[in-house]
Design an enzyme around this catalytic site. Structure first.
Site, PDB file in Angstrom:
ATOM      1  N   TYR A   1      -3.234  -0.488  10.527  1.00 10.89           N
ATOM      2  CA  TYR A   1      -2.592  -0.607   8.929  1.00 10.89           C
ATOM      3  C   TYR A   1      -1.084   0.233   8.331  1.00 10.89           C
ATOM      4  CZ  TYR A   1      -3.996  -0.738   3.577  1.00 10.89           C
ATOM      5  OH  TYR A   1      -3.868  -0.882   2.612  1.00 10.89           O
TER       6      TYR A   1
ATOM      7  N   SER B   1       1.041  -1.305  -0.203  1.00  9.98           N
ATOM      8  CA  SER B   1      -0.141  -0.242  -0.133  1.00  9.98           C
ATOM      9  C   SER B   1       0.667   1.399  -0.269  1.00  9.98           C
ATOM     10  CB  SER B   1      -0.801  -0.295   1.273  1.00  9.98           C
ATOM     11  OG  SER B   1      -1.525   1.219   2.108  1.00  9.98           O
TER      12      SER B   1
END
Length: 253
Positions: free
Chosen positions: A144, A131
């Site tokens: 995250y 990501s």
């Protein structure tokens, strides 16, 4: 594509979103694809669509079964399964533990299972869906952000340690992608990710181009390279700008 044609490919978290797009693209390029997902029905649906093999279950534990399904050899492993855990330092221990387990340790376990064979034969390809948060960060999502940094670091370590022994590693670092995971990010995702979100198929396009060009870092959003450079060149200025974004988000909550 020569690197993909006929290859035995495993894609985890492939019941939808980026994983399904990767599975479809590998199959279209002539690969033999194992479709993994915790949801057995979703895994089967994608596998049936592309002529692949469904191997549902925990992504950490399916390497052996996937290898058997492909006739004994995995050529490409896509560590795509992930969880978008939001929250701050106050998030529960269970939230942090799940994020570490799925976003980092699943990659470690897969590599541990795959590397002996790959190093012996001098070839193998590990694809990590990270990501842009793994290069930068994401407001409102400490578990995250932290674990995606870990996923990127592990992919980087694999590449620098084993590339001379035939291992090829690719780290895919998109920003927003129009998936259920993006929908789950709520107002933070609406502010930061939705305006430039892309379709999962664009991520698959970027990966295929990255494989063809033999690149480690794959950026489906090219502008992330500039953000990454700015972060490295002047961390305090970058964090001040991100804090302004944080404050803007807080006013929408």
């Amino acid at each position: 594509m020569e690197a993909v044609q006929g290859a035995g490919v495993v894609v985890t978290g492939a019941g939808g979103g980026i994983g399904a797009a990767l599975a479809r693209r590998f199959a279209a390029q002539g690969a033999r694809v194992v479709v993994n997902d915790l949801d057995a029905d979703k895994a089967k649906a994608v596998a049936d669509e592309i002529g692949g093999i469904a191997v549902p279950g925990d992504a950490s534990l399916i390497v052996g079964e996937a290898r058997d399904a492909l006739g004994g050899t995995v050529d490409v492993y896509c560590a795509n399964a992930g969880v978008a855990s939001g929250g701050s330092e106050a998030a529960g221990e269970n939230v942090w533990a799940l994020a570490w387990d799925v976003n980092v340790m699943a990659h470690v376990r897969a590599a541990h299972a795959l590397l002996p064979d790959w190093l012996e034969r001098g070839s193998g390809r590990f694809v990590s869906t990270v990501s842009a948060a793994g290069l930068l960060t994401m407001i409102g999502a400490a578990p995250y952000s932290v674990t995606k940094h870990g996923a990127y670091a592990f992919a980087e370590w694999l590449s620098l340690t084993y590339r001379h022994r035939g291992l090829k590693v690719h780290a895919i670092c998109p920003q927003g992608v129009r998936t259920d995971m993006l929908d789950a990010t709520g107002s933070a995702g609406d502010l930061v990710l939705q305006p430039t979100a892309i379709e999962p198929e664009a991520v698959a396009d970027a990966l295929m181009k990255g494989i063809e060009e033999d690149r480690f870092l794959i950026l489906p959003h090219p502008e992330v390279a500039g953000y990454y450079q700015a972060r490295a060149a002047d961390p305090d200025r970058w964090m001040t700008n991100m804090n302004h974004l944080q404050q803007k988000w807080e006013t929408t909550e």
